[in-house]
Design a protein around this motif. Structure first.
Motif, PDB file in Angstrom:
ATOM      1  N   VAL A 111      35.604  27.410  38.731  1.00 25.98           N
ATOM      2  CA  VAL A 111      34.655  28.446  39.183  1.00 25.98           C
ATOM      3  C   VAL A 111      35.339  29.387  40.183  1.00 25.98           C
ATOM      4  N   GLY A 112      36.119  28.815  41.108  1.00 26.03           N
ATOM      5  CA  GLY A 112      36.784  29.640  42.122  1.00 26.03           C
ATOM      6  C   GLY A 112      37.763  30.633  41.509  1.00 26.03           C
ATOM      7  N   TYR A 113      38.551  30.195  40.532  1.00 22.75           N
ATOM      8  CA  TYR A 113      39.523  31.120  39.927  1.00 22.75           C
ATOM      9  C   TYR A 113      38.799  32.300  39.261  1.00 22.75           C
ATOM     10  N   PRO A 114      37.867  32.069  38.333  1.00 22.73           N
ATOM     11  CA  PRO A 114      37.188  33.241  37.739  1.00 22.73           C
ATOM     12  C   PRO A 114      36.388  34.045  38.767  1.00 22.73           C
ATOM     13  N   ALA A 115      35.815  33.374  39.767  1.00 24.05           N
ATOM     14  CA  ALA A 115      35.040  34.120  40.778  1.00 24.05           C
ATOM     15  C   ALA A 115      35.952  35.036  41.595  1.00 24.05           C
ATOM     16  N   ALA A 116      37.181  34.588  41.857  1.00 23.15           N
ATOM     17  CA  ALA A 116      38.132  35.443  42.590  1.00 23.15           C
ATOM     18  C   ALA A 116      38.496  36.658  41.745  1.00 23.15           C
ATOM     19  N   ILE A 117      38.666  36.445  40.451  1.00 23.17           N
ATOM     20  CA  ILE A 117      38.980  37.582  39.562  1.00 23.17           C
ATOM     21  C   ILE A 117      37.801  38.565  39.574  1.00 23.17           C
ATOM     22  N   ALA A 118      36.592  38.030  39.448  1.00 25.90           N
ATOM     23  CA  ALA A 118      35.398  38.891  39.451  1.00 25.90           C
ATOM     24  C   ALA A 118      35.314  39.684  40.748  1.00 25.90           C
ATOM     25  N   ALA A 119      35.682  39.047  41.847  1.00 23.16           N
ATOM     26  CA  ALA A 119      35.534  39.691  43.158  1.00 23.16           C
ATOM     27  C   ALA A 119      36.466  40.892  43.335  1.00 23.16           C
ATOM     28  N   VAL A 120      37.617  40.880  42.651  1.00 23.16           N
ATOM     29  CA  VAL A 120      38.588  41.981  42.845  1.00 23.16           C
ATOM     30  C   VAL A 120      38.785  42.815  41.579  1.00 23.16           C
ATOM     31  N   LEU A 121      37.973  42.561  40.560  1.00 27.36           N
ATOM     32  CA  LEU A 121      38.205  43.208  39.259  1.00 27.36           C
ATOM     33  C   LEU A 121      38.220  44.737  39.359  1.00 27.36           C
ATOM     34  N   ASP A 122      37.371  45.280  40.225  1.00 28.17           N
ATOM     35  CA  ASP A 122      37.316  46.754  40.350  1.00 28.17           C
ATOM     36  C   ASP A 122      38.587  47.324  40.984  1.00 28.17           C
TER      37      ASP A 122
END
Ligand SMILES: NC(=O)c1ccc[n+]([C@@H]2O[C@H](COP(=O)([O-])OP(=O)(O)OC[C@H]3O[C@@H](n4cnc5c(N)ncnc54)[C@H](OP(=O)(O)O)[C@@H]3O)[C@@H](O)[C@H]2O)c1
Length: 237
Positions: A111-122
């Motif tokens: 969960v942490g890995y994809p959530a980190a990607i989501a957090a900086v995707l922009d």
């Protein structure tokens, strides 16, 4: 100047990768669970690489608490490559199953890995990449590796889904075998001596080998959806 965010860059392979990329002239942000520690390690890395042309800073971002990642990473500027290395190992046998340890590791990586990607995707460059860390326990379990084996197989699944979801940003994973000079194993030299016969190349991977593979996956524009195992070739894999 390329900007690389390494979450889990305060120790071990992540720290080694940060120092190497800094030497190459990149701008580096390292993150760990504690802000002071991350800042101190960033300063130490800067001092240990005297001819570095890049810059390095440290921030807090806790992958085991995914709800906080958007806020933790809000101040990070445009990123060329995101590297997700962080975790706390869960040595866990079924007979003495520690649910808290299992949940922490599962949460951190799945969960942490994809959530980190989501957090900086922009802020992730479309020409850039995401590199995530699994491990060879995905193929070679050992007593107590239940969570590690499951999570490292999940990393392979993440590579498949994420490289479709965040296209054109490339997504790859690296799966090290036991890395002989990584600080985590420094008290386990006997274990390495016992296991050497399993390694077909007769040499355990070193942190430099994993750094080299990481840089390849980040820089090679054709590397996308790759799960790269770097273990020296293991009997039983
Ligand atoms: N070393 C090996 O032999 C080996 C073998 C197979 C796979 N791997 C994989 O390679 C990666 C690196 O391993 P390593 O041995 O170099 O690790 P390590 O020396 O144990 O360092 C772990 C790093 O993760 C950070 N971290 C821990 N929990 C975190 C969290 N919740 N959020 C953010 N950061 C966190 C730590 O920083 P703070 O303490 O500052 O938070 C530290 O920087 C791991 O993903 C591991 O699964 C390593």
């Amino acid at each position: 100047m390329k900007h690389i965010l390494i979450i889990g860059g305060t120790a071990g392979i992540g720290r080694e990768l940060a120092a190497s990329l800094l030497t190459d002239g990149a701008k580096i942000t390292i993150a760990g669970r504690d802000s002071e520690r991350a800042k101190n390690v960033a300063r130490d890395i800067q001092h240990s690489v005297p001819d570095a042309t890049g810059q390095i800073s440290g921030i807090a971002a806790d992958l085991s608490k995914p709800e906080g990642l958007r806020e933790a990473l809000a101040g990070v500027s445009s990123i060329d490559h995101l590297v997700l290395v962080g975790m706390v190992r869960d040595a866990n046998t079924i007979k003495t199953y520690n649910i808290a340890g299992a949940l922490e590791l599962v949460t951190t990586k799945t969960v942490g890995y994809p959530a980190a990607i989501a957090a900086v995707l922009d802020r992730l460059s479309p020409d850039g990449s995401v590199l995530i860390f699994g491990g060879v326990a995905k193929d070679i379990p050992y007593p107590g590796s239940t969570t590690v084996t499951v999570v490292n197989n999940a990393v392979m699944g993440l590579v498949k889904t994420l490289s479709i979801e965040i296209t054109p940003i490339r997504v790859n994973a690296i799966h090290p075998g036991m890395v002989e000079d990584s600080p985590y194993w420094q008290d386990d030299k006997e274990l390495f001596a016992r296991m050497l016969s399993r390694i077909r190349s007769g040499r355990f991977p070193q942190m430099a080998d994993i750094v080299d593979g990481s840089k390849f996956l980040m820089s090679n524009r054709a590397a996308n959806g790759v799960n790269l195992t770097l273990d020296g070739g293991q009997n039983g894999a």
